[in-house]
Design an enzyme around this catalytic site. Structure first.
Site, PDB file in Angstrom:
ATOM      1  N   LYS A 214       0.869  -1.179   0.000  1.00  0.00           N
ATOM      2  CA  LYS A 214       0.000   0.000   0.000  1.00  0.00           C
ATOM      3  C   LYS A 214       0.908   1.231   0.000  1.00  0.00           C
ATOM      4  CE  LYS A 214      -3.851   2.122   2.497  1.00  0.00           C
ATOM      5  NZ  LYS A 214      -3.894   2.689   3.838  1.00  0.00           N
ATOM      6  N   HIS A 233      -4.330   2.240  14.937  1.00  0.00           N
ATOM      7  CA  HIS A 233      -4.682   0.850  14.647  1.00  0.00           C
ATOM      8  C   HIS A 233      -3.462  -0.028  14.915  1.00  0.00           C
ATOM      9  CE1 HIS A 233      -2.481   2.122  11.097  1.00  0.00           C
ATOM     10  NE2 HIS A 233      -2.278   0.840  10.801  1.00  0.00           N
ATOM     11  N   ASP A 235      -1.552  -3.462  13.070  1.00  0.00           N
ATOM     12  CA  ASP A 235      -1.583  -4.163  11.784  1.00  0.00           C
ATOM     13  C   ASP A 235      -2.047  -5.604  11.986  1.00  0.00           C
ATOM     14  OD1 ASP A 235      -0.666  -1.897  10.584  1.00  0.00           O
ATOM     15  OD2 ASP A 235       1.358  -2.637  10.173  1.00  0.00           O
TER      16      ASP A 235
END
Length: 355
Positions: A214, A233, A235
């Protein structure tokens, strides 16, 4: 059904707006700790460890053990580290970065030819985050997402044609990164007291472990104190490898505080992901992190997520690492179930906040 038309963050950034749309403004509780990233980077305090891999296979047993122990400690204490002397040529890393930067410098309408269609489940290609219905929150980034390894699973038809060398350098990087991932998994296995191929096997091996890249493009933001490039977040991957264009932005939540990662030249930043945390029964950490944006400079990062197959493997703490005193900390789930569990939990949290 026509694909959803999405306003690109790059177009917003270039439109001359002085204030950002409300969908990009973070909730009150987050705003208190979003600072100026250039000031944050200068702060003295805990630092993401830098691990020199040059001795990882040293013939001298003592030297080798010392290097591997540093890697283990970083995986236990931080779950993130800068890798130097990683064996991937600097020239290749620079070419990879040039290729991604060149693609993102194309006009938006040119990039739109590669647009993904998330609503239809086509996640590969050029995109921007769609609103999560529960919170309506958006992140200040556009991206390009595609599977880069194994080679027989790639869809080269959606890879950028401009610049012309994009496919060649990305493929070369993917092959070399896959070798590095095996080496890291081997060392982590041995440091857990397992046979060297164990973690690699548990995440799918050479045939099934997927490398998804990404490229994150964070345009300049007129109100960086109100937005995030990527919200907090962990992973889901086994390992994540990250390159960037030397503009700071990555923050790690370490010992109750947000710590800004310094930019280390010629390094690859590596995260331990949830998958490895689960297999190690929590011995290795998947750290909470997020991305800040700024007014002055575009930030680009290249993240490669090493992910196990969605359904074939049950992720759970390895039996050798479960004891009476250290019971299993995670329930058995497939990778797909783990993703669903995280999204479901996030939706619940977001709807609770919006009430």
């Amino acid at each position: 059904m026509a694909p959803t038309v999405v306003e690109r963050v790059e177009s917003l950034s270039g439109s001359g707006i002085q204030s950002i749309p409300k969908e990009y403004v973070r909730p009150k509780e987050e705003l208190a700790n979003i600072g100026d990233v250039f000031e944050e980077e200068k702060k003295v305090g805990p630092q993401v460890p830098t691990i020199d891999l040059k001795d990882i296979d040293s013939p001298d047993e003592f030297v080798r053990a010392k290097c591997r122990e540093k890697l283990r400690k970083a995986a236990e204490e931080w779950g993130v580290m800068h890798l130097v002397n990683h064996g991937i040529p600097d020239e290749l890393l620079n070419q990879l970065k040039s290729a991604g930067a060149e693609f993102f410098s194309l006009p938006v309408e040119e990039k739109e030819k590669y647009a993904n269609d998330q609503a239809a489940g086509n996640v590969q290609g050029y995109g921007s985050k769609l609103a999560n219905n529960a919170s309506g929150q958006l992140e200040w980034e556009d991206y390009f997402f595609h599977l880069i390894f194994p080679e027989d699973k790639r869809d080269l038809s959606i890879w950028p044609k401009t610049p012309s060398y994009y496919t060649e350098v990305t493929s070369d990087y993917a092959r070399r990164l896959r070798v590095l991932a095996s080496k890291i998994l081997e060392v982590l296995s041995l440091e857990l007291g397992l046979e060297e191929g164990r973690l690699e096997k548990e995440v799918g091996g050479m045939e099934e472990l997927l490398l998804q890249m990404k490229i994150n493009y964070y345009p300049k933001c007129p109100q960086p104190e109100l937005a995030l490039g990527v919200e907090a977040h962990t992973d889901i991957s086994a390992l994540t490898f990250l390159l960037h264009n030397m503009v700071p932005g990555l923050q790690l939540f370490y010992e109750g505080k947000w710590v800004t990662a310094k930019c280390v030249p010629d390094s690859i930043l590596m995260h331990i992901g949830d998958t490895t945390e689960i297999l190690s029964n929590g011995k290795f950490k998947s750290i909470l992190h997020r991305g800040l944006v700024n007014k002055e400079k575009v930030r680009i990062s290249w993240a490669v997520f090493c992910e196990p197959p969605k359904e074939k493997i049950i992720l759970k703490p390895l039996p050798e690492l479960v004891t009476e005193t250290e019971p299993a900390r995670f329930p058995p789930r497939t990778f797909a179930q783990h993703i669903h569990h995280k999204l479901f939990r996030k939706d619940q949290e977001a709807s609770a906040q919006s009430k």
